[in-house]
Design an enzyme around this catalytic site. Structure first.
Site, PDB file in Angstrom:
ATOM      1  N   PRO A   1       0.821  -1.220   0.000  1.00  7.83           N
ATOM      2  CA  PRO A   1       0.000   0.000   0.000  1.00  7.83           C
ATOM      3  C   PRO A   1       0.855   1.270   0.000  1.00  7.83           C
ATOM      4  CG  PRO A   1      -0.749  -1.534   1.705  1.00  7.83           C
ATOM      5  CD  PRO A   1       0.544  -2.071   1.165  1.00  7.83           C
TER       6      PRO A   1
ATOM      7  N   GLU B   1       2.603  -8.610   8.982  1.00  8.36           N
ATOM      8  CA  GLU B   1       2.400  -7.161   9.091  1.00  8.36           C
ATOM      9  C   GLU B   1       3.297  -6.390   8.133  1.00  8.36           C
ATOM     10  OE1 GLU B   1      -0.321  -6.144  10.670  1.00  8.36           O
ATOM     11  OE2 GLU B   1      -0.432  -8.318  10.909  1.00  8.36           O
TER      12      GLU B   1
ATOM     13  N   ARG C   1      -3.142  -8.888 -20.426  1.00  4.46           N
ATOM     14  CA  ARG C   1      -4.159  -8.421 -21.375  1.00  4.46           C
ATOM     15  C   ARG C   1      -3.622  -7.489 -22.450  1.00  4.46           C
ATOM     16  NH1 ARG C   1      -9.302  -9.181 -20.036  1.00  4.46           N
ATOM     17  NH2 ARG C   1      -9.932  -7.367 -21.235  1.00  4.46           N
TER      18      ARG C   1
ATOM     19  N   ASP D   1      -2.466   0.076 -27.993  1.00  4.82           N
ATOM     20  CA  ASP D   1      -3.300   1.135 -27.431  1.00  4.82           C
ATOM     21  C   ASP D   1      -4.540   1.293 -28.281  1.00  4.82           C
ATOM     22  OD1 ASP D   1      -2.098   4.446 -28.393  1.00  4.82           O
ATOM     23  OD2 ASP D   1      -2.300   2.614 -29.559  1.00  4.82           O
TER      24      ASP D   1
HETATM   25  C1  4F9 Z   1      -0.478  -4.398  -1.871  1.00  4.12           C
HETATM   26  C2  4F9 Z   1      -2.458  -3.574  -0.816  1.00  4.12           C
HETATM   27  C3  4F9 Z   1      -0.754  -3.583  -2.938  1.00  4.12           C
HETATM   28  C4  4F9 Z   1      -2.683  -2.773  -1.930  1.00  4.12           C
HETATM   29  C5  4F9 Z   1      -0.028  -6.127   0.509  1.00  4.12           C
HETATM   30  C6  4F9 Z   1      -1.234  -6.183   2.314  1.00  4.12           C
HETATM   31  C7  4F9 Z   1      -1.350  -4.396  -0.792  1.00  4.12           C
HETATM   32  C8  4F9 Z   1      -1.077  -5.257   0.366  1.00  4.12           C
HETATM   33  N1  4F9 Z   1      -1.836  -2.784  -2.956  1.00  4.12           N
HETATM   34  N2  4F9 Z   1      -1.801  -5.298   1.497  1.00  4.12           N
HETATM   35  N3  4F9 Z   1      -0.162  -6.682   1.725  1.00  4.12           N
END
Ligand code: 4F9
Length: 256
Positions: free
Chosen positions: A89, A116, A154, A169
């Site tokens: 994230p 975590e 894709r 594209d």
């Molecule tokens: C990874 C959330 C990429 C959003 C990895 C827990 C994650 C994520 N984008 N959340 N581990």
């Protein structure tokens, strides 16, 4: 395209990739995806890959060494220049542009973590790029890695009828999609737009473009900022906006 995913759940990644468009890309050898499990690179008899966080607190942290060895093994399975991409994230937001950039590479390694988090020294020394698929926390990076692989597959040449050379594209790429309809012509008294049944290909193309522009303007105006529309697109969007205003007026004056 030679990819590898470092994951504690290789079966999940492989099963998901086996379905649909990615499955076909794998079978057609347009895409290759190896999985590497850090647990196979642990150095104690319990195959430990995580430990308690320094400074205390809840949850566990993935240790540097098993991950580092797993990434080393993954790198040996992809081209020399393939970057190591960590799904987190905290990363840069993944979008269609990044999917196209990744699809133009000879390969890449995706790292999906559990627990975590991972020891920051792994990120600092082994990771070339951090990507996020959105502002939410998942139970691990696997679903994010699968999102990236699906979007990349894709747009690969030779997948989904994409040309074997030249960048993939399409005309509608930076807009939301237009609505779609199929048989029957009338569903619960609601007809499909008559233009789509008219056989007039020019009128159909204009209608689709007008709907794509209009829906983008209504739902995602941010996608139209800093973007110069062609005169033809401006006319189509103006038509859409006028039509929307007239509908709003009609609704306001309709008998209750
Ligand atoms: C990874 C959330 C990429 C959003 C990895 C827990 C994650 C994520 N984008 N959340 N581990």
């Amino acid at each position: 395209m030679q990819t590898a995913v470092v994951t504690l759940f290789p079966d999940v990644v492989e099963a998901a990739l086996a379905a649909g468009v990615t499955g076909r890309a794998l079978r057609d050898l347009k895409l290759h995806c190896a999985t590497v499990n850090p647990r196979d690179f642990a150095d104690d008899r319990h195959n430990t890959v995580d430990d308690r966080p320094f400074g205390g607190g809840p949850g566990m942290v993935m240790m540097v060494d098993p991950l580092k060895r797993a990434v080393g093994a993954a790198k040996a399975l992809v081209p020399e220049s393939a970057p190591v991409v960590f799904l987190t994230p905290q990363g840069e937001r993944f979008d269609q542009r990044i999917a196209a950039d990744l699809a133009a590479l000879p390969g890449f390694v995706l790292v999906a973590a559990r627990y975590e988090g991972v020891d920051e020294r792994f990120v600092a020394t082994q990771v070339d790029r951090e990507l996020s698929i959105g502002d939410y926390v998942l139970s691990g990076g696997e679903l994010a890695a699968l999102v990236v692989l699906d979007a990349v597959a894709r747009v690969l040449p030779g997948v989904l009828g994409n040309p074997e050379s030249a960048p993939a594209d399409s005309y509608m790429d930076d807009l939301l999609d237009c609505p779609h309809y199929t048989r029957p012509e009338v569903v619960d008294g609601v007809s499909a737009p008559s233009v789509l049944l008219s056989g007039d290909h020019g009128a159909v193309a204009d209608w689709r473009r007008r709907e794509a522009l209009g829906r983008t303007w209504q739902r995602r105006p941010d996608m139209l900022l800093d973007r110069d529309l062609t005169a033809a697109d401006r006319t189509l969007l103006a038509d859409y906006i006028v039509k929307t205003r007239l509908n709003t007026l009609e609704d306001a004056h309709a008998p209750q």
